[in-house]
Design a protein around this motif. Structure first.
Motif, PDB file in Angstrom:
ATOM      1  N   GLU A 174      42.784 -35.486  31.634  1.00  0.00           N
ATOM      2  CA  GLU A 174      42.939 -36.630  30.978  1.00  0.00           C
ATOM      3  C   GLU A 174      41.621 -37.129  30.441  1.00  0.00           C
ATOM      4  N   ASN A 175      40.353 -37.373  31.687  1.00  0.00           N
ATOM      5  CA  ASN A 175      39.272 -37.451  30.945  1.00  0.00           C
ATOM      6  C   ASN A 175      38.568 -36.486  30.392  1.00  0.00           C
ATOM      7  N   GLN A 176      39.027 -34.914  29.604  1.00  0.00           N
ATOM      8  CA  GLN A 176      38.750 -34.813  28.473  1.00  0.00           C
ATOM      9  C   GLN A 176      39.223 -35.009  26.854  1.00  0.00           C
TER      10      GLN A 176
ATOM     11  N   ARG B 154      40.092 -38.155  26.924  1.00  0.00           N
ATOM     12  CA  ARG B 154      39.445 -39.530  26.937  1.00  0.00           C
ATOM     13  C   ARG B 154      38.922 -39.247  25.792  1.00  0.00           C
ATOM     14  N   GLU B 155      37.764 -38.481  25.730  1.00  0.00           N
ATOM     15  CA  GLU B 155      36.325 -37.946  25.612  1.00  0.00           C
ATOM     16  C   GLU B 155      36.793 -37.646  23.904  1.00  0.00           C
ATOM     17  N   LEU B 156      38.355 -37.078  23.757  1.00  0.00           N
ATOM     18  CA  LEU B 156      38.213 -36.554  22.421  1.00  0.00           C
ATOM     19  C   LEU B 156      38.954 -37.358  21.414  1.00  0.00           C
ATOM     20  N   HIS B 157      39.044 -38.898  22.421  1.00  0.00           N
ATOM     21  CA  HIS B 157      40.558 -39.470  21.856  1.00  0.00           C
ATOM     22  C   HIS B 157      41.329 -39.442  21.248  1.00  0.00           C
TER      23      HIS B 157
END
Length: 287
Positions: free
Chosen positions: A269-271, A273-276
């Motif tokens: 999920e964090n990855q 989120r970083e890429l929108h």
């Protein structure tokens, strides 16, 4: 028989000579070749079997002879150089269909009739068309890419006759396999703008997407070009492999997965989120 494609600006009529094909190929072979070219969009495969050329029409065998005047038959025999025992195939359709179908048939006939030469046979393919017409969107498409230079240096000439303009693109082919390709690039702003216009890219869109390039060309760029070789394709030919997958160190599967690294993996999920990027599960159908 050929009047429609011959009269169409996007059509083509072409002949393919099969030396000795009239003596070595049966009607079943012709039917099989008809099925084969249908893969490439051809609606049929006309032919003329040359039994005795000196006898003119009477020495030929084909269901299309009744549609062809004597002058046309004589021209076909002269242009193809057909002799007794040969078979002439015809393609008549949109130029792209004819090119693809007869091109593939030529290779197949060469192998079936044992006409393919042994050894290394490299060649350059040049004089590519600059554009092809996209009938669905009613505009031109770049046959190579939008930055390939046309053979003409006159932007007005390009705009006046895009369909007949050739490009400065080239391919290196070895034994029927493309092993490299490239082109001379456009180095003048007015020519690049003309190409964008033909492709349906207006001034505002061109500035938004390619403004950096247009600015660079305005300040000046020397004529330049290049060539990229496919080393894996060359190694494939040298080793006699049937696919480049056999000579690539870490080939991917048809689904783009890598057996060595097990990629692609699951993104956290964090990855994402970083890429929108947000994943949305498909809606569950109501009962």
């Amino acid at each position: 028989v050929f009047a429609g494609p011959a009269a169409s600006p996007t059509g083509r009529v072409a002949a393919l000579l099969a030396p000795g094909g009239g003596e070595r190929l049966s009607r079943k072979h012709v039917d099989d070749y008809t099925t084969f070219v249908a893969i490439y969009g051809a609606k049929g495969l006309a032919y003329i079997k040359v039994n005795e050329r000196a006898a003119g029409r009477d020495g030929l065998q084909s269901p299309i002879l009744k549609f062809l005047p004597d002058a046309t038959i004589a021209g076909i025999l002269e242009r193809t150089g057909a002799v007794d025992g040969d078979l002439i195939f015809f393609g008549a359709d949109e130029a792209r269909v004819v090119n693809d179908a007869l091109g593939a048939l030529r290779v197949k006939l060469g192998n079936d009739l044992g006409l393919a030469e042994t050894g290394w046979r490299p060649l350059w393919v040049v004089d590519f068309p600059m554009f092809e017409w996209n009938a669905g969107e009613r505009r031109w498409d770049a046959l190579h890419h939008p930055f390939t230079a046309p053979a003409t240096e006159d932007a007005a000439e390009l705009l006046a006759n895009p369909g007949d303009t050739l490009s400065q693109a080239y391919d290196m082919v070895l034994n029927g396999t493309e092993i490299g390709g490239g082109s001379v690039r456009i180095h003048r702003r007015e020519m690049q703008s003309a190409v964008f216009g033909l492709l349906g890219i207006g001034p505002e869109e061109a500035e938004e997407k390619f403004g950096f390039l247009l600015d660079a060309l305005r300040y000046g760029a020397p004529p330049h070009g290049g060539l990229a070789f496919g080393l894996d394709r060359l190694i494939m030919l040298m080793t006699g492999a049937s696919s480049i997958r056999d000579v690539i160190a870490f080939p991917k599967t048809q689904s783009a997965a890598c057996p060595l690294t097990s990629a692609p993996g699951i993104a956290t999920e964090n990855q994402l989120r970083e890429l929108h990027i947000r994943l949305r599960n498909p809606a569950t159908p109501r009962a």
